[in-house]
Write an enzyme that holds these catalytic residues in place. Structure first.
Site, PDB file in Angstrom:
ATOM      1  CB  SER A 293     -19.269  -9.114   7.220  1.00  0.00           C
ATOM      2  OG  SER A 293     -18.753  -7.847   7.008  1.00  0.00           O
ATOM      3  CG  ASP A 304     -27.221 -11.047  -6.538  1.00  0.00           C
ATOM      4  OD1 ASP A 304     -27.738 -12.122  -6.181  1.00  0.00           O
ATOM      5  OD2 ASP A 304     -27.410  -9.970  -5.942  1.00  0.00           O
ATOM      6  CE  LYS A 318     -21.614  -6.263  10.011  1.00  0.00           C
ATOM      7  NZ  LYS A 318     -20.888  -5.202   9.302  1.00  0.00           N
TER       8      LYS A 318
END
Length: 529
Positions: A293, A304, A318
């Site tokens: 999460s 990224d 999640k």
């Protein structure tokens, strides 16, 4: 590692809470063809005509749960009591007497009073045994932990009378404690792990996480930190806003951190403001299969944006956002309203079948069976799940957790069957509690500083012998001499870490254990430290 922390909190794992505005108001339609009308008629009929008496409150709650069970694995309902217990760790405080404790031999043993908390202020110290609360015995009566906590906690400003037995003092001493707000820490520990390298472990993302984190950063930078290891192992998530605040500290102005989008929720982007305190220096993020999460939001953003390196094992996966829906009685429904996406566009929610929570919950067991935890070669992603990082254009994957840049397999040779069973039966933790309780004064006198303890303390053989003897009594024995010898190094490290925790705090615990943690050690090698 048997994670024996003594925070007196409950933690709701794997939830990402956000307060996104609803795109439309709820409107109740009681027309003759309305499903709501049908539901209302059914509830009224059961309440008024069923052959036996029914609990109307329970009936409605079961109905809500029944609806949610057919949806995704993370939409859920909790009663007022469950909601209060599960959200305390995220809200940053609870009201009580302010002690960390454990139950030893049917007695509440104070591990540490909270610094500047109400118990410490009246003179309660580590090692004290609380035997009565408002003249009601809680020792020797097999009272549950929940019942004990209910008696100790209470509204801020109320008083509670504690009967305490202290080693070396005859009889029961009485202390009157005025309950207060007790902060709940979400940062488990921090320290300088190597010269110029700081280490911070975040246990969950709550209302106070950002402030706690920045306090650690300020302290570590004052001690010469240039690079940082951010440990999110076993971090089950929490508030989206806290994750965004943490990620902001690492990223350049206007860098995308995360975005959310759902059927009734339009795309909402969260971008960095460019005012972070950690814009330079190397960053290593540690994750494992229990990182979920909000922890995955931070990890995904740093990966990224090519801001840092991820080390460990594939995270939980999640990628769903829950909106809390509060009911007047204090109960709550957490309804999934959107997916979140990392900056490269990855949705890292692992696959699930609506209404089938069993398979979803067993997915980590399947990873174990398939060998994924032991070898990165066992992990296979389809080409459709390939994405590119935004600066260096490295390949990353969506569709089921964040895959680390450096994979570290689970080492079962370190944490043996014998050790697992000794830990599972609480033999290790009970031996530690007894040892520290008996030797606390002499340990404090011999090791006034943690540095002296770290270099000078060796776990006594008598303590190892006691653990093995208790194990034998409970039919937990090494299958051969080789397993025993394989068990001893990690067992001794864990005991030393537990003693350090009981004498100081969790930062010292991790300072000992991290020298045995393969993911942490791989991170140091990646840093060249």
């Amino acid at each position: 590692m048997n994670r024996q922390h003594y925070k007196v909190i409950f933690f709701l794992p794997f939830y990402l809470f956000t307060f996104l505005p609803l795109s439309a108001q709820f409107r109740l339609n009681f027309g003759t063809d309305s499903p709501l009308r049908k539901l209302q008629i059914a509830e009224m009929a059961i309440t008024n005509m069923y052959v036996d008496s029914v609990d109307e409150q329970r009936l409605v709650e079961d109905g809500i749960r029944g609806m949610l069970e057919k949806m995704d694995p993370h939409s859920s309902y909790t009663t007022a009591k469950e909601t209060k217990s599960m959200t305390e760790s995220l809200n940053g405080s609870f009201e009580g007497i302010g002690v960390q404790f454990n139950i030893q031999a049917d007695t509440l043993l104070v591990i540490q009073p909270v610094t500047n908390g109400p118990s410490e202020k009246v003179g309660i110290v580590a090692g004290d045994r609380i035997v009565t609360v408002n003249d009601t015995a809680i020792a020797g009566v097999k009272m549950s932990r929940e019942d004990i906590m209910r008696r100790l906690r209470g509204p801020k400003g109320t008083k509670v009378r504690l009967g305490i037995v202290r080693r070396g003092i005859a009889g029961i001493q009485t202390f009157v404690v005025t309950r207060a707000k007790i902060p709940v820490k979400t940062v488990d520990g921090y320290y300088m792990i190597r010269p110029s390298v700081g280490y911070i472990r975040i246990g969950s993302f709550g209302a106070t996480t950002y402030d706690e984190f920045m306090t650690c950063v300020k302290d570590l930078q004052a001690r010469g930190m240039h690079d940082l290891i951010l440990d999110l192992q076993e971090n089950g998530g929490g508030y989206l806003q806290a994750a965004v605040q943490i990620a902001n500290e690492f990223l350049q102005k206007n860098d995308l951190i995360v975005y959310t989008e759902g059927r009734k929720v339009s795309r909402q982007e969260y971008r960095a403001e460019g005012n972070g305190k950690l814009l330079t220096g190397k960053v290593i993020v540690l994750i494992n299969e229990f990182s979920a999460s909000a922890a995955e939001i931070v990890t995904g953003a740093i990966q990224d944006q090519d801001r840092g390196t991820v080390v460990g094992r594939r995270s939980f996966g999640k990628g769903l956002v829950q909106r809390p829906v509060d009911f007047p009685d204090g109960s709550m429904m957490r309804l999934t309203i959107a997916h979140y996406y990392t900056p490269s566009g990855r949705c890292i929610q692992k696959p699930y079948t609506k209404g089938d929570k069993q398979d979803y919950e067993n997915e980590l067991d399947e990873r174990y069976k398939h060998g994924e935890l032991y070898s990165a070669d066992s992990i296979h992603f389809s080409d459709s799940l390939k994405y590119k990082t935004l600066r260096r254009h490295r390949t990353v994957y969506g569709g089921g957790g964040v895959m680390p840049d450096f994979f570290v397999p689970l080492d079962t040779t370190q944490y043996t069957r014998l050790h697992r069973q000794l830990a599972a039966k609480s033999i290790v933790i009970n031996a530690d509690l007894k040892y520290v309780d008996t030797h606390r004064k002499e340990l404090k006198a011999k090791y006034p500083t943690f540095d002296g303890f770290l270099t000078g303390f060796d776990v006594p053989q008598s303590l190892i012998d006691e653990i093995l003897a208790e194990g034998k009594k409970q039919k937990v024995e090494p299958k051969d001499e080789a397993e025993l010898q394989q068990t001893l190094p990690y067992l001794k490290a864990q005991i030393k870490a537990l003693v350090a925790r009981d004498l100081w705090d969790m930062s010292e615990y991790f300072q000992v254990m991290n020298e045995q943690n393969h993911i942490v050690q791989r991170a140091l090698r990646v840093l060249g430290k």
